[in-house]
Scaffold this motif. Sequence first.
Motif, PDB file in Angstrom:
ATOM      1  N   CYS A   1     -55.937 -58.215  71.311  1.00  0.00           N
ATOM      2  CA  CYS A   1     -55.421 -56.842  71.184  1.00  0.00           C
ATOM      3  C   CYS A   1     -54.144 -56.677  72.000  1.00  0.00           C
ATOM      4  O   CYS A   1     -53.990 -57.274  73.063  1.00  0.00           O
ATOM      5  CB  CYS A   1     -56.462 -55.839  71.672  1.00  0.00           C
ATOM      6  SG  CYS A   1     -58.088 -55.989  70.896  1.00  0.00           S
TER       7      CYS A   1
ATOM      8  N   VAL B   1     -54.390 -55.609  66.402  1.00  0.00           N
ATOM      9  CA  VAL B   1     -55.524 -56.456  66.690  1.00  0.00           C
ATOM     10  C   VAL B   1     -55.459 -57.679  65.778  1.00  0.00           C
ATOM     11  O   VAL B   1     -55.104 -57.568  64.605  1.00  0.00           O
ATOM     12  CB  VAL B   1     -56.862 -55.709  66.510  1.00  0.00           C
ATOM     13  CG1 VAL B   1     -57.008 -55.139  65.112  1.00  0.00           C
ATOM     14  CG2 VAL B   1     -58.051 -56.605  66.840  1.00  0.00           C
TER      15      VAL B   1
ATOM     16  N   THR C   1     -52.781 -50.933  64.677  1.00  0.00           N
ATOM     17  CA  THR C   1     -53.701 -49.896  65.150  1.00  0.00           C
ATOM     18  C   THR C   1     -52.935 -48.793  65.878  1.00  0.00           C
ATOM     19  O   THR C   1     -51.746 -48.936  66.193  1.00  0.00           O
ATOM     20  CB  THR C   1     -54.745 -50.489  66.112  1.00  0.00           C
ATOM     21  OG1 THR C   1     -54.060 -51.054  67.247  1.00  0.00           O
ATOM     22  CG2 THR C   1     -55.565 -51.567  65.425  1.00  0.00           C
TER      23      THR C   1
ATOM     24  N   ASP D   1     -57.409 -58.052  76.029  1.00  0.00           N
ATOM     25  CA  ASP D   1     -56.472 -56.928  76.029  1.00  0.00           C
ATOM     26  C   ASP D   1     -55.228 -57.402  76.775  1.00  0.00           C
ATOM     27  O   ASP D   1     -55.193 -57.418  78.004  1.00  0.00           O
ATOM     28  CB  ASP D   1     -57.131 -55.735  76.724  1.00  0.00           C
ATOM     29  CG  ASP D   1     -56.266 -54.487  76.705  1.00  0.00           C
ATOM     30  OD1 ASP D   1     -55.193 -54.523  76.067  1.00  0.00           O
ATOM     31  OD2 ASP D   1     -56.655 -53.482  77.318  1.00  0.00           O
TER      32      ASP D   1
ATOM     33  N   ALA E   1     -53.707 -49.825  71.775  1.00  0.00           N
ATOM     34  CA  ALA E   1     -54.649 -50.907  72.069  1.00  0.00           C
ATOM     35  C   ALA E   1     -56.080 -50.400  72.187  1.00  0.00           C
ATOM     36  O   ALA E   1     -57.027 -51.159  71.960  1.00  0.00           O
ATOM     37  CB  ALA E   1     -54.247 -51.627  73.356  1.00  0.00           C
TER      38      ALA E   1
ATOM     39  N   ALA F   1     -57.634 -50.690  68.935  1.00  0.00           N
ATOM     40  CA  ALA F   1     -57.858 -52.109  68.652  1.00  0.00           C
ATOM     41  C   ALA F   1     -59.148 -52.596  69.323  1.00  0.00           C
ATOM     42  O   ALA F   1     -59.975 -53.275  68.704  1.00  0.00           O
ATOM     43  CB  ALA F   1     -56.663 -52.930  69.139  1.00  0.00           C
TER      44      ALA F   1
END
Length: 473
Positions: free
Chosen positions: A309, A325, A175, A281, A178, A181
Amino acid sequence: MLRHEQVSETIAHMITSGALSPGDKVPSLRKMSQDAGVSISTVSQAYINLEHQGVLEARPQSGFYVTEHAVDTPQAPEMKTTAAEPCCIPFRDLYNTIFSLAGRSDIVPLGAAVPSTSLLPVKGLLRATRRIMTEEPERVVSYAFPPGVRELREQIALAYTRMNTKVDVDQIIITTGATEALALGLQTVTRPGDVVAVESPTYFSVLKLMQQLGLMAVEVPTDPETGMDLDALDQIMETSDVKAVITVPNFQNPLGFTMPDENKQRLVEMLTARSVPLLEDDIYGDLHFGDRRPSPCKRFDTKGIVISCGCYSKNIAPGYRVGWVVPGRYYKEVLERKQAFNSATPTLTQLAVAEFLKSGEYERSLKRIRAALKREVGWVRHMICQHFPSETKVTNPAGGFILWVELPSNVSGRDLFDEALKKNISVTPGVLFSSLRHYRNCIRINCGYDQDTVKEDTFITLGKLIKKLALGK
């Protein structure tokens, strides 16, 4: 742990155990070198680092001594009990202002969570970029359609393996950072009007993203040391139709906590039983100060409900915008959204980061980055102890580069932001980290810059402003 860090830990233990007191002289370079079995230069580096943190002071022709403030241990902020009612997310111009200040050279950058480029492996990454451009010129100007460059996905899968987490290369989607994602994951598992549970406080860009998607936030009380209160989350889910949960499990922004493994496992099991997806995350996990990287929640995922992510913006290059991700059971839907909204992530940056990771330079650079961030976080905490009011509370993270500061109860973080900006200093007000506008007397401080950029005078100025605001002036 590096040898000079081991020496630093030894001296720190001698101070906390009472073997050394403020004003005492520490062992000489030669004596410590002999006792620890390391070189004199290693001891010297450790002592200089401790001096930067305010733990030791050098006296000419005499040696190093423990400072009067070496045993200062500020209280940690307490967990706030929040209303367990979903709410809409308000955002105003302050959000954009924080990011606009991050790029200004005349501003002391304590606001946005951006690391100094002096800490990042710029030269090594540029070497990798040049190699790729020379060896594969036609490929770098071609599309890299989702799921992304395989070489990069292989390196990310290898990183998960090192964390005792099984992730297949074909489960990873590259991606643009983040944030994309998280956006892809949220768009997949929610619809406008849905309720999403978040930590309190939580990173304001997560709240902004949720606002843009038309989602409601329910804030879960969060401990500054162990993370989300899982009993409170369980109760919330009994009364609210929570469609997803978001967590930053390692060195969370802004509290800096790391969720213990047993809590991560319990969280995953709780949500698995309810078929509620967890978006994690984990962008700060590699920036740990200890010997071992903390596990991701994905490690405990047996049914594919964790959407994991990550990105390399905090530890390699924020401008390259390389993230990923691992969507688990939602892979097909996330891939379709990636293809529809952003048909390809830039090929050059993917190949360059893959080459950099494969070369081994990343792991070597991380040792230097971790040591520098640990030193700077310690120094900023020391500055807060010295120059902020005595009732100030501050977190003590074991990784990352963020501090959460609770000011005296009658001091507004937003007022401090306004007054500090007049002095060309940027901080982030605490109200941004809550959909309920809590944490009005809190601020977040970025410790990602060295003392050539952020000097002691900055904290002397902030301390004076805080004391002035506390007096109502």
